[in-house]
Write a protein that holds these residues in place. Structure first.
Motif, PDB file in Angstrom:
ATOM      1  N   ARG A  29       0.831  -1.216   0.000  1.00  0.00           N
ATOM      2  CA  ARG A  29       0.000   0.000   0.000  1.00  0.00           C
ATOM      3  C   ARG A  29       0.864   1.264   0.000  1.00  0.00           C
ATOM      4  NH1 ARG A  29       2.322   2.115   3.394  1.00  0.00           N
ATOM      5  NH2 ARG A  29       2.401   1.772   5.644  1.00  0.00           N
ATOM      6  N   GLY A  34      -2.173  10.848   6.787  1.00  0.00           N
ATOM      7  CA  GLY A  34      -2.751  10.180   7.960  1.00  0.00           C
ATOM      8  C   GLY A  34      -1.760   9.145   8.448  1.00  0.00           C
ATOM      9  N   GLU A  35      -0.647   9.646   9.003  1.00  0.00           N
ATOM     10  CA  GLU A  35       0.409   8.726   9.441  1.00  0.00           C
ATOM     11  C   GLU A  35       0.432   8.662  10.960  1.00  0.00           C
ATOM     12  OE1 GLU A  35       1.534   6.279   7.487  1.00  0.00           O
ATOM     13  OE2 GLU A  35       2.335   7.766   6.101  1.00  0.00           O
ATOM     14  N   HIS A  36       0.505   7.450  11.479  1.00  0.00           N
ATOM     15  CA  HIS A  36       0.479   7.200  12.927  1.00  0.00           C
ATOM     16  C   HIS A  36      -0.836   7.674  13.554  1.00  0.00           C
ATOM     17  CE1 HIS A  36       4.560   5.625  13.450  1.00  0.00           C
ATOM     18  NE2 HIS A  36       4.872   6.420  12.433  1.00  0.00           N
ATOM     19  N   ASP A  38      -3.641   5.704  12.793  1.00  0.00           N
ATOM     20  CA  ASP A  38      -4.530   4.525  12.806  1.00  0.00           C
ATOM     21  C   ASP A  38      -4.693   3.927  14.192  1.00  0.00           C
ATOM     22  OD1 ASP A  38      -1.965   3.350  12.756  1.00  0.00           O
ATOM     23  OD2 ASP A  38      -2.468   1.866  11.219  1.00  0.00           O
ATOM     24  N   TYR A  39      -3.581   3.813  14.951  1.00  0.00           N
ATOM     25  CA  TYR A  39      -3.705   3.222  16.297  1.00  0.00           C
ATOM     26  C   TYR A  39      -4.219   4.242  17.315  1.00  0.00           C
ATOM     27  CZ  TYR A  39       1.072   5.110  16.422  1.00  0.00           C
ATOM     28  OH  TYR A  39       2.179   5.915  16.312  1.00  0.00           O
ATOM     29  N   CYS A 169       1.119  -2.707  15.581  1.00  0.00           N
ATOM     30  CA  CYS A 169       0.659  -1.863  14.467  1.00  0.00           C
ATOM     31  C   CYS A 169      -0.840  -1.556  14.568  1.00  0.00           C
ATOM     32  CB  CYS A 169       0.926  -2.575  13.145  1.00  0.00           C
ATOM     33  SG  CYS A 169       0.021  -4.104  12.962  1.00  0.00           S
ATOM     34  N   GLY A 170      -1.255  -0.523  13.839  1.00  0.00           N
ATOM     35  CA  GLY A 170      -2.677  -0.224  13.689  1.00  0.00           C
ATOM     36  C   GLY A 170      -3.268  -1.107  12.587  1.00  0.00           C
ATOM     37  N   ILE A 171      -4.392  -0.667  12.031  1.00  0.00           N
ATOM     38  CA  ILE A 171      -5.115  -1.521  11.082  1.00  0.00           C
ATOM     39  C   ILE A 171      -4.966  -1.037   9.623  1.00  0.00           C
ATOM     40  CG2 ILE A 171      -7.363  -0.316  11.183  1.00  0.00           C
ATOM     41  CD1 ILE A 171      -6.841  -4.150  11.281  1.00  0.00           C
ATOM     42  N   MET A 172      -4.297   0.107   9.427  1.00  0.00           N
ATOM     43  CA  MET A 172      -4.243   0.689   8.082  1.00  0.00           C
ATOM     44  C   MET A 172      -3.699  -0.260   7.010  1.00  0.00           C
ATOM     45  SD  MET A 172      -2.296   4.052   6.658  1.00  0.00           S
ATOM     46  CE  MET A 172      -0.651   3.729   7.270  1.00  0.00           C
ATOM     47  N   ASP A 173      -2.556  -0.875   7.274  1.00  0.00           N
ATOM     48  CA  ASP A 173      -1.879  -1.631   6.234  1.00  0.00           C
ATOM     49  C   ASP A 173      -2.701  -2.847   5.801  1.00  0.00           C
ATOM     50  OD1 ASP A 173      -0.039   0.205   6.968  1.00  0.00           O
ATOM     51  OD2 ASP A 173       1.427  -1.214   7.763  1.00  0.00           O
ATOM     52  N   TYR A 223       8.488   2.475  17.190  1.00  0.00           N
ATOM     53  CA  TYR A 223       7.067   2.451  16.830  1.00  0.00           C
ATOM     54  C   TYR A 223       6.223   2.127  18.073  1.00  0.00           C
ATOM     55  CZ  TYR A 223       2.770   1.337  14.341  1.00  0.00           C
ATOM     56  OH  TYR A 223       1.460   1.330  13.908  1.00  0.00           O
ATOM     57  N   GLY A 332       4.510   5.852   5.845  1.00  0.00           N
ATOM     58  CA  GLY A 332       4.626   4.621   6.629  1.00  0.00           C
ATOM     59  C   GLY A 332       5.170   4.895   8.019  1.00  0.00           C
ATOM     60  N   GLY A 333       5.700   3.858   8.651  1.00  0.00           N
ATOM     61  CA  GLY A 333       6.159   3.940  10.034  1.00  0.00           C
ATOM     62  C   GLY A 333       7.287   4.942  10.232  1.00  0.00           C
TER      63      GLY A 333
HETATM   64  C1  GLA Z   1       3.094   1.128   9.970  1.00  0.00           C
HETATM   65  C2  GLA Z   1       1.979   0.411  10.724  1.00  0.00           C
HETATM   66  C3  GLA Z   1       0.623   1.085  10.458  1.00  0.00           C
HETATM   67  C4  GLA Z   1       0.687   2.583  10.702  1.00  0.00           C
HETATM   68  C5  GLA Z   1       1.901   3.195  10.017  1.00  0.00           C
HETATM   69  C6  GLA Z   1       2.104   4.633  10.384  1.00  0.00           C
HETATM   70  O1  GLA Z   1       2.929   0.988   8.604  1.00  0.00           O
HETATM   71  O2  GLA Z   1       1.910  -0.930  10.333  1.00  0.00           O
HETATM   72  O3  GLA Z   1      -0.367   0.490  11.257  1.00  0.00           O
HETATM   73  O4  GLA Z   1       0.673   2.875  12.060  1.00  0.00           O
HETATM   74  O5  GLA Z   1       3.107   2.507  10.317  1.00  0.00           O
HETATM   75  O6  GLA Z   1       1.047   5.402   9.919  1.00  0.00           O
END
Ligand code: GLA
Length: 382
Positions: A29, A34-36, A38-39, A169-173, A223, A332-333
């Motif tokens: 993806r 919208g970084e960081h 999601d969690y 991690c959050g759910i975005m990916d 992270y 990303g992260g």
């Molecule tokens: C990583 C995590 C995602 C998100 C991004 C930062 O990709 O897997 O859940 O938190 O970092 O936005």
């Protein structure tokens, strides 16, 4: 989706296991903004891309399971009733984690063999991990008729990453990889886990990625630290997640948090607002506005949230010097991986060449440029 990848895993599977496999493709993806968030139960704006993982999977009658990572030329045999995480950093943890999380939901998986291969550059911040997890859970769901919904599958992938890989991690990916729609980005509310698709056609502009080709160590622990800091601030504020807080709320606890954590929480609150504004800007066809939000996002990630690095900052600075780039930021992260650039189509080639030269001169290493297409999420290949 790369037809070569599919061909490779299919051919090797038949040679290795003498039977026709099911074929799954699961994409990586990008994330527009919208970084960081999601969690923090906030909004994100990702899209699935045409790079990803191809997996060939079929039941096994040999009394155990085999997983082969073709890219790494690495094979692991395992038994379903003896699963535990391998050493940190091992690729098989993604596979083991998904199986274990399916079992935790009282679903029965039988023995299976899987071979996979991908074309997402490792450490690019394009979620090769989520692509792999989703390919495994999707394949197993098909193979053993588990009856899992896509929403259940992505939660399994996410839990695998928490419990077997060690990244909270959050759910975005996982969401973007599973639910991607061709030519669309998904404005995802990470609390309701529902998204609104936006057609991405920028006329004279396009998205372009530049990979720093670095991945700084400690990114996983950094992270997890960021995530815990956000949770502590939420607790102090008495809200479920930072998504529920405003800048004014945050000011009321300024004496109770360190200046560093104050800035981090402020970043999250602001980034969430930017992500909502970005959707509005797209609706209005206002690319300048979108670009400026993207630049602001990078500022926040670098100076407040502190997840950028020298190489990423350099690439964004190069972009800022070029009036044809409307916006650029790390994606990303963090701590390496790619920048995402919103750039005039006519200038993309010359900008990428100039930037590549400047990058080489500065760091004595190469960056890589990717022109991506927005693609369909995890699916079976017939
Ligand atoms: C990583 C995590 C995602 C998100 C991004 C930062 O990709 O897997 O859940 O938190 O970092 O936005």
């Amino acid at each position: 989706m790369s037809a070569t990848l599919i061909k490779d895993v299919k051919k090797t599977f038949i040679k290795e296991f003498k039977t026709e496999p099911l074929l799954v493709f699961s994409p990586g993806r990008i994330n527009i903004i919208g970084e960081h968030t999601d969690y923090n139960d906030g909004f994100v704006f990702p899209a699935a891309v045409d790079k990803g993982i191809a997996a060939a999977i079929q039941k096994s009658d040999s009394g155990n399971c085999t997983a082969i990572a073709l890219d790494l030329d690495s094979t692991v045999e395992f038994e379903l009733n003896k699963l535990k995480p391998s050493a940190e950093g091992s690729w098989e943890n993604y596979v083991f984690g998904v199986v274990a999380e399916i079992q935790n939901r009282n679903k029965v998986v039988g023995d299976f063999n899987i071979i996979f291969k991908g074309d997402i550059p490792g450490g690019a911040g394009m979620s090769s991990s989520a692509a792999l997890e989703n390919s495994v859970v999707f394949g197993l769901n098909e193979l053993f008729g588990l009856g899992l919904s896509k929403h259940e599958m992505i939660l399994i992938s996410q839990k695998a990453e928490h419990n077997y890989v060690g990244v909270n991690c959050g759910i975005m990916d996982q969401y973007a990889s599973m639910f991607g729609i061709k030519n669309h980005a998904l404005h995802l509310d990470c609390r309701s886990v529902e998204s609104k698709p936006y057609k991405i056609e920028f006329q004279d502009h396009q998205l372009m990625l530049i990979n720093t080709n670095v991945k700084h160590s400690l990114s996983d622990s950094a992270y997890n630290d960021r995530r815990s800091a956000c949770e502590r601030v939420s607790e102090l504020l008495g809200v479920k997640a930072l998504r529920d807080a405003t800048e004014t709320d945050l000011e009321t606890i300024i004496d109770k948090v360190t200046p560093a954590n104050y800035q981090k929480a402020l970043y999250v609150i602001q980034e969430n607002a930017r992500t909502i504004k970005a959707a509005k800007a797209l609706e209005n066809g206002d690319l300048k506005k979108l670009g400026s939000l993207i630049y602001q996002s990078h500022e926040g990630l670098s100076n407040q949230y502190k997840v950028s690095c020298e190489e990423l900052d350099f690439l964004v600075d190069q972009a800022k010097k070029n009036k044809h780039v409307l916006g650029a930021r790390m994606m990303g992260g963090g701590f390496g991986g790619c920048t995402i650039n919103l750039i005039a189509k006519s200038e993309a080639k010359s900008f990428s060449e100039m930037t590549s030269k400047a990058y080489k001169k500065k760091f004595d290493k190469d960056c890589s440029v990717y022109f991506i297409e927005l693609s369909q999420g995890t699916h079976l290949v017939k």
